[in-house]
Enzyme design. Structure first.
Site, mmCIF file in Angstrom:
data_model
loop_
_atom_site.group_PDB
_atom_site.id
_atom_site.type_symbol
_atom_site.label_atom_id
_atom_site.label_comp_id
_atom_site.label_asym_id
_atom_site.label_seq_id
_atom_site.Cartn_x
_atom_site.Cartn_y
_atom_site.Cartn_z
ATOM 1 N N HIS A 128 112.649 64.067 19.974
ATOM 2 C CA HIS A 128 114.105 64.178 19.821
ATOM 3 C C HIS A 128 114.774 62.800 19.890
ATOM 4 C CE1 HIS A 128 118.213 65.691 20.320
ATOM 5 N NE2 HIS A 128 117.756 66.915 20.063
ATOM 6 N N GLU B 136 114.427 65.340 13.312
ATOM 7 C CA GLU B 136 113.361 65.980 14.064
ATOM 8 C C GLU B 136 112.475 66.840 13.161
ATOM 9 O OE1 GLU B 136 115.231 67.787 17.785
ATOM 10 O OE2 GLU B 136 116.962 67.278 16.543
ATOM 11 N N ASP C 199 123.970 69.807 11.979
ATOM 12 C CA ASP C 199 123.027 70.250 13.001
ATOM 13 C C ASP C 199 122.205 71.365 12.369
ATOM 14 O OD1 ASP C 199 121.615 70.640 15.301
ATOM 15 O OD2 ASP C 199 123.282 71.398 16.505
ATOM 16 N N ARG D 106 116.172 76.239 18.522
ATOM 17 C CA ARG D 106 116.703 77.459 19.136
ATOM 18 C C ARG D 106 115.869 78.703 18.806
ATOM 19 N NH1 ARG D 106 120.993 74.146 17.796
ATOM 20 N NH2 ARG D 106 122.456 73.801 19.511
ATOM 21 N N HIS E 206 115.031 74.263 22.995
ATOM 22 C CA HIS E 206 114.082 73.196 23.315
ATOM 23 C C HIS E 206 113.152 73.528 24.484
ATOM 24 C CE1 HIS E 206 115.850 70.850 20.272
ATOM 25 N NE2 HIS E 206 116.822 70.281 20.953
#
Length: 379
Positions: free
Chosen positions: A203, A343, A277, A103, A129
């Protein structure tokens, strides 16, 4: 399908890619886009039964098949069976992410005194992304397919200046290489003709029990060599702090079962993320050679996945926004906790946080990110 190409792809990974028998590469059609663009799939296969299928749409890892401790093969990569599904219901799985992974707050950043605005494709508040038409949603051109000691496929894309609001024309490549020891190496490279920002990653969302397995990933064990992470606000943007993980559910330094902390609502960070996350600050930082970024272990199947990278951070995402409306391979319904993404990356929103380092790409100084998915089994 026909075996394509011949020759030898030499990879130097500090002994990671070693001697092998013969890895193969097969290329076949995967479908066509609405404008008639042909999308191909290249399947790389090693002597130990590990195989990876890469499609030219989004330079995407569409399938990653690995054996368990008894030799049973399973596809551990969440995704779709057809091109039409990847186009109609994109969800990043397995895709190459660019120009900027993760982000950017408000889709805004400044570079060399100039202000740039990106699409707000993350609930209308952030850019995510690479924007609404990031590299995950575009066709890449297959440059080469080789086989020998290492099987590989190289893909390329050119992003013109102004694409999704980013400055500079960027030429990028993604090279997937598989050896017979279970190492899938991904090399991301990029150059630009004007200053811009870059942050490429893959991803992949995996479940070591096999995609679609009923038990999901909550019983799998995760290790992340990071003593700090970057907490976020309610919009999942880093606050700028690098907070110690010690004494929290974010402490994976010695390994912990994912399900132990994923529903701990006493931690506001878990509430914000709907689970994990978050970006973890790897203790080794930015390195010239790949180092361990994360290790995932499934005690039932014995499968082990190690993720190595040259980047300073790794985003751990436990599929929190999979709500049962995504129907993936073999008709499997994907729900929260059915997969995990690990990631490697520059930190989220780095262009707006000078303390995070730099994500700038300038002419004459190419970008390079090497990441490795190393699979093995334990007894």
């Amino acid at each position: 399908m026909l075996v394509i190409g011949a020759g030898l792809f030499v990879a130097a990974v500090g002994g990671i890619v070693g001697a092998a028998q013969a890895a193969t590469a097969e290329r076949a059609p995967f479908g066509k886009l609405a404008d008639g663009t042909r999308i191909d799939a290249v399947t790389l296969t090693g002597a130990n039964g590990v195989s990876a299928t890469i499609i030219s749409f989004g330079a995407t890892l569409q399938s990653f098949k690995v054996p368990d401790r008894n030799g049973k093969i399973a596809d551990i990569e969440l995704g779709y069976d057809t091109l039409e599904e990847y186009v109609a219901r994109p969800n990043y799985w397995g895709a190459t992410i660019g120009r900027y992974a993760n982000r950017i707050a408000g889709g805004h950043f400044e570079l060399d005194g100039k202000s740039y605005q990106l699409p707000l494709n993350d609930n209308g508040v952030n850019s995510l992304h690479g924007g609404s038409m990031g590299w995950d949603r575009l066709p890449w051109r297959i440059v080469s397919v080789t086989q020998g000691k290492v099987a590989s496929v190289k893909l390329e894309i050119t992003s013109p200046a102004g694409d999704q609001g980013y400055p500079g024309t960027v030429h990028a490549t993604a090279t997937y290489s598989l050896d017979d020891a279970g190492n899938l190496v991904i090399d991301y490279d990029a150059t630009t003709d004007a200053p811009t920002i870059i942050n490429m990653t893959n991803h992949a969302i995996v479940n070591l029990a096999g995609e679609g397995a009923e038990r999901g990933v909550l019983g799998e064990r995760l290790t992340v060599p990071a003593s700090r992470f970057t907490p976020v606000n309610a919009k999942l943007i880093p606050t700028g702090e690098m907070r110690p993980v010690a004494g929290t559910v974010f402490d994976f330094t010695k390994g912990r079962v994912i399900g132990d902390g994923i529903r701990d609502g006493k931690d506001q960070q878990i509430v914000y993320g709907r689970g994990y996350d978050h970006n973890f600050v790897l203790d080794a930082g930015l390195t010239a050679q790949p180092k361990l970024a994360a290790k995932l272990e499934d005690p039932q199947s014995g499968r082990v996945l190690e993720v190595l990278s040259t980047e300073p951070g790794v985003q751990v995402y436990t599929g929190n926004f999979l709500d049962g409306t995504y129907v993936g391979k073999a008709g499997h319904v994907y729900r929260m906790g059915d997969g995990i993404a690990l990631e490697p990356q520059r930190f989220p929103d780095t262009p707006n946080h000078p303390a995070f380092g730099s994500a700038e790409l300038v002419p004459g100084k190419p970008y390079h990110h090497r990441m490795i998915f190393r699979v093995s089994t334990t007894r």
